[in-house]
Design an enzyme around this catalytic site. Structure first.
Site, short mmCIF file in Angstrom:
data_model
loop_
_atom_site.label_atom_id
_atom_site.label_comp_id
_atom_site.label_asym_id
_atom_site.label_seq_id
_atom_site.Cartn_x
_atom_site.Cartn_y
_atom_site.Cartn_z
N GLU A 130 0.84 -1.21 0.00
CA GLU A 130 0.00 0.00 0.00
C GLU A 130 0.88 1.26 0.00
O GLU A 130 1.88 1.33 0.69
CB GLU A 130 -0.90 0.00 1.24
N ASP A 155 -12.44 9.51 7.53
CA ASP A 155 -12.43 10.17 8.83
C ASP A 155 -13.15 11.51 8.72
O ASP A 155 -13.36 12.01 7.62
CB ASP A 155 -10.98 10.36 9.30
N HIS A 189 -13.46 -0.35 15.65
CA HIS A 189 -13.17 0.98 15.07
C HIS A 189 -12.85 1.96 16.21
O HIS A 189 -13.46 1.88 17.28
CB HIS A 189 -14.39 1.44 14.28
N PRO A 190 -11.90 2.89 15.98
CA PRO A 190 -11.52 3.83 17.05
C PRO A 190 -12.73 4.53 17.70
O PRO A 190 -12.68 4.85 18.88
CB PRO A 190 -10.62 4.83 16.34
N LYS A 199 -21.56 -4.91 5.59
CA LYS A 199 -20.76 -4.39 4.46
C LYS A 199 -20.43 -5.53 3.49
O LYS A 199 -20.48 -5.36 2.28
CB LYS A 199 -19.46 -3.75 4.96
P1 FAD Z 1 -17.52 2.42 8.29
O1 FAD Z 1 -17.38 1.04 7.82
O2 FAD Z 1 -18.61 3.22 7.74
O3 FAD Z 1 -17.57 2.35 9.85
C1 FAD Z 1 -17.21 3.41 10.73
C2 FAD Z 1 -17.69 3.14 12.15
O4 FAD Z 1 -19.05 3.48 12.22
C3 FAD Z 1 -17.62 1.70 12.64
O5 FAD Z 1 -17.37 1.71 14.00
C4 FAD Z 1 -18.97 1.16 12.37
O6 FAD Z 1 -19.27 0.08 13.17
C5 FAD Z 1 -19.81 2.36 12.64
N1 FAD Z 1 -21.02 2.39 11.84
C6 FAD Z 1 -21.17 3.03 10.68
N2 FAD Z 1 -22.41 2.87 10.21
C7 FAD Z 1 -23.05 2.10 11.10
C8 FAD Z 1 -24.33 1.59 11.16
N3 FAD Z 1 -25.25 1.86 10.23
N4 FAD Z 1 -24.65 0.83 12.22
C9 FAD Z 1 -23.76 0.57 13.17
N5 FAD Z 1 -22.51 1.04 13.15
C10 FAD Z 1 -22.17 1.80 12.13
N6 FAD Z 1 -9.01 6.84 5.43
C11 FAD Z 1 -8.82 7.73 4.43
O7 FAD Z 1 -9.17 8.91 4.57
N7 FAD Z 1 -8.23 7.35 3.24
C12 FAD Z 1 -7.85 6.07 3.02
O8 FAD Z 1 -7.35 5.76 1.95
C13 FAD Z 1 -8.03 5.10 4.06
N8 FAD Z 1 -7.67 3.81 3.88
C14 FAD Z 1 -7.91 2.89 4.87
C15 FAD Z 1 -7.60 1.55 4.65
C16 FAD Z 1 -7.85 0.59 5.61
C17 FAD Z 1 -7.51 -0.85 5.35
C18 FAD Z 1 -8.43 0.99 6.87
C19 FAD Z 1 -8.67 -0.04 7.93
C20 FAD Z 1 -8.75 2.31 7.10
C21 FAD Z 1 -8.51 3.28 6.11
N9 FAD Z 1 -8.83 4.63 6.29
C22 FAD Z 1 -8.63 5.54 5.28
C23 FAD Z 1 -9.39 5.09 7.57
C24 FAD Z 1 -10.92 5.06 7.57
O9 FAD Z 1 -11.42 5.96 6.63
C25 FAD Z 1 -11.40 5.41 8.96
O10 FAD Z 1 -11.07 4.40 9.85
C26 FAD Z 1 -12.86 5.78 9.08
O11 FAD Z 1 -13.06 6.38 10.35
C27 FAD Z 1 -13.83 4.61 8.96
O12 FAD Z 1 -13.96 4.14 7.70
P2 FAD Z 1 -14.77 2.78 7.45
O13 FAD Z 1 -14.86 2.58 6.01
O14 FAD Z 1 -14.20 1.72 8.27
O15 FAD Z 1 -16.18 3.23 8.04
#
Ligand code: FAD
Length: 597
Positions: free
Chosen positions: A21, A113, A157-158, A182
């Protein structure tokens, strides 16, 4: 190709695969250096590479551009990250349409984020609230075209982690249940957040399986490169650091080399344990650095610096629309980027053949063909910008180039010589010093093992063959002598043309000559490189333009060096010469008498 298909293929063969990556650098020099690094790392055959989407969409255009170049120029299967932060649906679709049209099939769908300065994620007007919405949208609008990856969090998730670093069982389970949604909505695989406690990751995998998540779960491994960066990253992601890691780092934290070495050791041990539990795909967060990621893979026996294998003499395209391309003219062997850009609009690839070059037109020459990376520009300026006094100075530059004394070459996009050129560089020195200025060559090969480090391609188990080839510029006098010589040597075929298109050759205009081929178990003969008159006529414009746009442009207007180069460009011929006797031929012996002129 979709990453999930690659993972399934590897699983069938019980093969371990890995990926790298990268993130978009902040400066143009950084981008140039990243591509140099990627070239080197991709030579080790990662199954795919990722490029991140800058926080809050800050790097959208750059991420799109880098992903395009990764897929189509570096030719590595590319996964682009895409987040919902600050992205109304039309912007999301613009990004997806762009990568689709560039032949990219893999997306890591993320929520992202909160925008800079905010604590909580806010859904932008006309945008999505979470990654689940994005996955649903991609499936609804693009069907099965994209392979979709989603993010998983072994420690939750944080947002779910409290200030004391803990997470409630309820919070953890709700995170898992949401992850399953998802995947059910269309996610093909999960890549995890970084972690340093392997047991937590293994428990997470087990917990996912318990609730019915069956897709591959790929561990995200971030080698520790420096102590401060490690603390920053683990603090931001609220990652648990096991006591033994803290204890190991404490006494060496101010010694960067020692921290790096420990990071490699730790990364290796973590991967060993994961592999021992039957997980066969590793994702390395490189932070755009090369050494630690490669060292870990080397320790695991997954790569070998001395055995970088080529699947073809040129790097096989990954673009979904040209994946079946299997033949190229030899003329662009040292300028693959130019070739790709000039043939980007071809629609012939689905037939699995490069085929008839008169049918689909080569793209017109554009400034792109003469653009160089800045790092390369500097080297060219140093090595080729030295003033010229006479034509012998021109010859000398070519001699130094084929001896490897200078690494850059206006006619090549590569850094240094191809390994096979080293086998013939004494002969090339001789030819160049007499004014046959070579820009492309290959030695004859009669059934070498296909994993030979110098001429092999296509993996082990086969045999490769090639006809000796030379391509050079020379004066009309020298060309005349060569033409006379070829009358005595029936195994030689040639084509020659000057800048204005005056040409002479001893082949028919339809003759296509296979100059590289390979024989592999249970396969048809593969013949990836050809010499053909039609492509040669297209290539000659590019080759002659390089005298001006690649070399003379390094000197001031009116400089004597420019005049010398212009004279060469106007009067010399470009010659393509093949020795068809790949068993007993000797293309250089054919030059012997000519050199007396
Ligand atoms: P989601 O899957 O939407 O989840 C976020 C949180 O909200 C989780 O705790 C989830 O349980 C909760 N949640 C959301 N919707 C619901 C619902 N309907 N019901 C219950 N709970 C819910 N960030 C960047 O800006 N650019 C990047 O390129 C990037 N790459 C990444 C690559 C990887 C492998 C990882 C692990 C993270 C990356 N991130 C990146 C960080 C990421 O964007 C953040 O961690 C962000 O806060 C969450 O994204 P997510 O897609 O996991 O969110």
């Amino acid at each position: 190709m979709k990453v999930i298909e690659k993972i399934r293929e590897a699983a069938k063969e019980d093969r371990v695969i890995f990926s790298f990556e990268y993130f978009p650098p902040k400066t143009q020099d950084g981008v140039d250096n990243l591509f140099d690094r990627m070239e080197r790392m991709v030579a080790h055959n990662p199954s795919f590479c990722d490029i991140t989407w800058g926080a809050g969409g800050s790097t959208a255009d750059l991420t799109l551009d880098i992903s395009n170049r990764m897929q189509n120029v570096i030719c590595v299967e590319t996964m682009m990250h895409l987040t919902c932060t600050n992205m109304p649906v039309d912007k999301i679709d613009h990004a997806l349409d762009t990568i689709k049209s560039n032949g990219i099939q893999n997306v890591l769908a993320l929520r992202g984020d909160p925008p800079h300065g905010q604590d909580k994620f806010v859904q932008v007007e006309g945008g999505f609230a979470c990654a689940l919405d994005l996955v649903r949208h991609i499936r609804a609008k693009y069907g099965d075209y994209f392979g979709i990856t989603v993010a998983g969090y072994p420690e939750a998730h944080p947002d779910m982690i409290t200030s004391d670093g803990g997470v409630s069982e309820e919070g953890y389970q709700s995170d898992l249940a949401y992850l399953k949604r998802k995947v059910d909505a269309g996610g093909d695989l999960i890549i995890t957040q970084l972690f340093y406690d392997t047991d937590i990751f293994l428990k997470f995998v087990n917990d996912c399986r318990q609730i019915g998540i069956t897709c591959p779960i790929v561990p995200g491994i971030m080698p520790i490169n420096n102590y401060k960066g490690f603390l920053r990253m683990t603090g931001f992601c609220k990652t648990k650091i096991p006591d033994e890691i803290k204890a190991a780092l404490e006494p060496i934290k101010d010694n960067e080399e020692a921290v790096k070495a420990y990071g490699i050791h730790l990364g290796t041990e973590m991967c060993r344990k994961i592999l021992a539990h039957g997980i066969k795909t590793l994702h390395l967060y490189t932070l755009n650095m090369e050494k630690s990621a490669l060292a870990i893979l080397m320790n695991l026996g997954l790569i070998d610096e001395t055995k970088v294998q080529r699947s073809l003499p040129w790097r096989r395209p990954t673009n979904a629309f040209r994946a079946k391309e299997n033949v190229r003219p030899i003329f662009w062997a040292n300028r693959p980027k130019s070739y790709i850009s000039r043939t980007v609009g071809w629609d012939q690839y689905p037939h699995g053949r490069w085929g008839d070059s008169r049918n689909p037109s080569y793209g017109a020459l554009s400034d792109y063909q003469f653009m160089r990376r800045r790092s390369c520009d500097k080297k060219i300026q140093e090595e080729w910008g030295v003033p010229l006094k006479c034509i012998e100075d021109v010859h000398e530059r070519f001699v130094n180039c084929c001896l490897g004394k200078i690494r850059s070459n206006p006619w090549s996009e590569l850094d240094g010589l191809q390994p096979e050129t080293m086998m013939i560089n004494k002969e090339l020195e001789n030819v160049n010093s007499k004014g046959f200025l070579t820009i492309n060559s290959q030695p004859a090969v009669n059934g070498e093992k296909s994993d030979s480090p110098s001429v092999g391609w296509g993996g082990p188990g086969g045999y490769v063959y090639q006809k000796a080839y030379l391509e050079f510029f020379c004066s009309p006098d020298k060309l005349n002598a060569l033409v006379e010589k070829c009358k005595e040597l029936p195994s030689l075929t040639y084509m020659a043309v000057n800048k204005d298109g005056d040409s002479i050759s001893n082949v028919e205009s339809n003759d296509v000559n296979a100059v590289t081929w390979g024989v592999f178990p249970a396969k048809e003969i593969i013949q990836p490189t050809v010499v053909d008159p039609v492509s040669f006529m297209v290539w000659k414009d590019e080759a002659f333009d390089i005298w001006t746009k690649g070399w003379a442009c390094l000197f001031q207007e009116g400089d004597a060096s420019r005049q010398i180069l212009d004279e060469v460009r106007k009067s010399y011929f470009l010659v393509s010469l093949v020795d068809n006797d790949y068993v007993n031929g000797n293309i250089y012996a054919a030059f012997k008498d000519i050199l007396m002129i």
